[in-house]
Enzyme design. Sequence first.
Site, mmCIF file in Angstrom:
data_model
loop_
_atom_site.group_PDB
_atom_site.id
_atom_site.type_symbol
_atom_site.label_atom_id
_atom_site.label_comp_id
_atom_site.label_asym_id
_atom_site.label_seq_id
_atom_site.Cartn_x
_atom_site.Cartn_y
_atom_site.Cartn_z
ATOM 1 N N LYS A 125 -25.251 83.671 -35.119
ATOM 2 C CA LYS A 125 -25.197 83.379 -33.708
ATOM 3 C C LYS A 125 -26.355 84.121 -32.790
ATOM 4 C CE LYS A 125 -22.358 80.911 -30.883
ATOM 5 N NZ LYS A 125 -21.729 79.704 -31.136
ATOM 6 N N ASP A 165 -24.448 76.028 -27.523
ATOM 7 C CA ASP A 165 -23.163 76.633 -27.459
ATOM 8 C C ASP A 165 -23.202 76.697 -25.789
ATOM 9 O OD1 ASP A 165 -21.024 78.240 -28.760
ATOM 10 O OD2 ASP A 165 -21.494 79.363 -26.889
HETATM 11 P P1 NDP Z 1 -20.457 74.383 -21.968
HETATM 12 O O1 NDP Z 1 -21.441 75.177 -21.388
HETATM 13 O O2 NDP Z 1 -20.821 72.787 -22.097
HETATM 14 O O3 NDP Z 1 -19.173 74.163 -21.029
HETATM 15 C C1 NDP Z 1 -18.347 75.401 -21.087
HETATM 16 C C2 NDP Z 1 -17.241 75.137 -20.243
HETATM 17 O O4 NDP Z 1 -16.284 76.337 -20.053
HETATM 18 C C3 NDP Z 1 -17.777 74.897 -18.567
HETATM 19 O O5 NDP Z 1 -16.715 73.886 -17.870
HETATM 20 C C4 NDP Z 1 -17.598 76.444 -17.998
HETATM 21 O O6 NDP Z 1 -17.452 76.281 -16.682
HETATM 22 C C5 NDP Z 1 -16.338 76.775 -18.682
HETATM 23 N N1 NDP Z 1 -16.483 78.296 -18.719
HETATM 24 C C6 NDP Z 1 -17.458 78.904 -19.463
HETATM 25 N N2 NDP Z 1 -17.213 80.283 -19.130
HETATM 26 C C7 NDP Z 1 -16.081 80.547 -18.548
HETATM 27 C C8 NDP Z 1 -15.384 81.386 -17.983
HETATM 28 N N3 NDP Z 1 -15.754 82.491 -18.337
HETATM 29 N N4 NDP Z 1 -14.203 81.098 -17.340
HETATM 30 C C9 NDP Z 1 -13.731 79.872 -17.233
HETATM 31 N N5 NDP Z 1 -14.532 78.667 -17.506
HETATM 32 C C10 NDP Z 1 -15.598 79.203 -18.416
HETATM 33 O O7 NDP Z 1 -19.889 74.878 -23.146
HETATM 34 P P2 NDP Z 1 -19.479 74.164 -24.721
HETATM 35 O O8 NDP Z 1 -18.349 72.964 -23.939
HETATM 36 O O9 NDP Z 1 -20.622 73.815 -25.626
HETATM 37 O O10 NDP Z 1 -18.668 75.602 -25.247
HETATM 38 C C11 NDP Z 1 -17.295 75.665 -25.106
HETATM 39 C C12 NDP Z 1 -16.620 76.517 -25.940
HETATM 40 O O11 NDP Z 1 -16.703 75.895 -27.139
HETATM 41 C C13 NDP Z 1 -17.213 77.757 -26.294
HETATM 42 O O12 NDP Z 1 -16.397 78.932 -26.517
HETATM 43 C C14 NDP Z 1 -18.130 77.582 -27.424
HETATM 44 O O13 NDP Z 1 -18.523 78.680 -28.327
HETATM 45 C C15 NDP Z 1 -17.448 76.679 -28.415
HETATM 46 N N6 NDP Z 1 -18.021 75.790 -29.085
HETATM 47 C C16 NDP Z 1 -18.925 74.887 -28.740
HETATM 48 C C17 NDP Z 1 -19.244 74.004 -29.745
HETATM 49 C C18 NDP Z 1 -20.444 72.916 -29.506
HETATM 50 O O14 NDP Z 1 -20.922 72.321 -30.391
HETATM 51 N N7 NDP Z 1 -20.906 72.744 -28.179
HETATM 52 C C19 NDP Z 1 -19.297 74.284 -31.234
HETATM 53 C C20 NDP Z 1 -18.074 75.041 -31.724
HETATM 54 C C21 NDP Z 1 -17.448 75.674 -30.286
HETATM 55 P P3 NDP Z 1 -18.834 76.297 -15.545
HETATM 56 O O15 NDP Z 1 -19.282 74.810 -15.710
HETATM 57 O O16 NDP Z 1 -18.388 76.740 -14.242
HETATM 58 O O17 NDP Z 1 -19.660 77.295 -16.139
#
Ligand code: NDP
Length: 444
Positions: A125, A165
């Site tokens: 990671k 991510d």
């Molecule tokens: P994105 O950046 O596309 O989206 C993240 C989302 O979560 C946004 O809506 C963001 O809001 C919100 N967010 C981030 N940090 C916070 C916080 N501290 N408090 C509240 N809301 C928050 O990321 P992903 O969708 O890719 O990833 C989301 C999760 O899924 C993570 O935990 C990641 O590790 C996990 N994941 C992702 C994978 C992937 O293929 N993308 C694979 C496996 C796991 P805002 O827009 O306001 O920042």
Amino acid sequence: MKYVERVLKNLKKQNPNEPEFHQAATEILTTLAPVVEKHPEYEAAGLLERFVEPERVVMFRVPWVDDKGRVQVNKGYRVQFNSAIGPYKGGLRFHPSVNLSIIKFLGLEQILKNSLTGLPIGGGKGGSNFDPKGKSDREIMAFCQSFMTELFRHIGADTDVPAGDIGVGGREIGFLFGQYKRIRDEHVGVLTGRGLTYGGSLVRTEATGYGLVYITEEALKMRGDSFKGKTVVISGSGNVAIYACEKAQSLGAKVVAMYDSNGYIYDANGIKLDVIKDIKEVRRARIKEYANLVPGSTYTEGCKGIWTIPCDIALPCATQNEIDEASAQTLVKNGVKYVAEGANMPSTLEAIDVFQKAGVVFLPAKAANAGGVATSALEMAQSSGRMFWSFEEVDAKLKNIMVNIYHNIDNAAKEYGYEGNYVMGANIAGFVKVATAMMAHGIV
Ligand code: NDP
């Protein structure tokens, strides 16, 4: 003192000030006690001590120049945790909260997740405390180019293959890949989540969200149920959340709430996903706009309140520790039956305990969100084979992988006498394969 307790105690002592890493290690190691008791040779080989120590940690400076001509300096990380079953594989996170503890917790989780996919990928990671929010495309490009100017020497198609991510989507992967290709002069599958015109795979964008819904669908099916008519709450509105919403809706569920880091929207008529996609994917704006665009919906400032909305199925898809004990109790009181983690470690240890004691079907992240990395591995297979599979082909493989993961963790839980405990099942099933490979390799 028992082996697991000793390793955990030592880990906390040797890695102070890393609370997220301690949390993930505690969750994992405490569930592995029955496995290490069955295999005394693991202790003799120092297997757990080696398992929790990354093979390599790279930390570096990322200097870049912003649009006002000012020099900015961020921290860059790549934790190459375990390569026993394949090259390191795991995403890059760009978010101001990123630190070594968070990258190590994610890396440790990734080892077992990647093992569960059944594909030959090790765990790693990386990321940076860079905040992409509010930056121009040129600033994002300048940052990505500087980040890759150091990272390139540590990665490779057969060594370490990063992906996206939080904060790293198609745009960032494009800039990172462009710089890698320029420095190395090779067009290889060194990153996944690439665009379709330069080696990407169909379904990679949708994979984590779709996979999350496929595994939940299988859990429902095994209980004679389905998504049809279910009320679903999804946190986040990023890549995972959007495609979880899309697939759940296509299976007949009603998704009533989503959030971004400022607040949540509630739409009793069911979220209009095209509006969310336009706000978040096209305009990169705030979710609060949804309430102005869709009559009858509401916006509430702050995130936690989303868990007070009654639902049958909760899919946390934003970030770590978004469901604490109190939120878990509220969800249970309001009748939640299934919780499947799209994000990594979105439930605290106390919240997981609440769900399990209440008989909620709880599918932990390393199993439930493995669809993303599994499809990344399918992208790697297409790259090295110079092939390009159709959407239907990749989607069918993804679904098959998620169904297999469900039965794999279900069987492992049963085998060790913890039927229905998928935290145990996922950790054990993921670990046994890695441990077997590590034992075969000797003390390395
Ligand atoms: P994105 O950046 O596309 O989206 C993240 C989302 O979560 C946004 O809506 C963001 O809001 C919100 N967010 C981030 N940090 C916070 C916080 N501290 N408090 C509240 N809301 C928050 O990321 P992903 O969708 O890719 O990833 C989301 C999760 O899924 C993570 O935990 C990641 O590790 C996990 N994941 C992702 C994978 C992937 O293929 N993308 C694979 C496996 C796991 P805002 O827009 O306001 O920042």
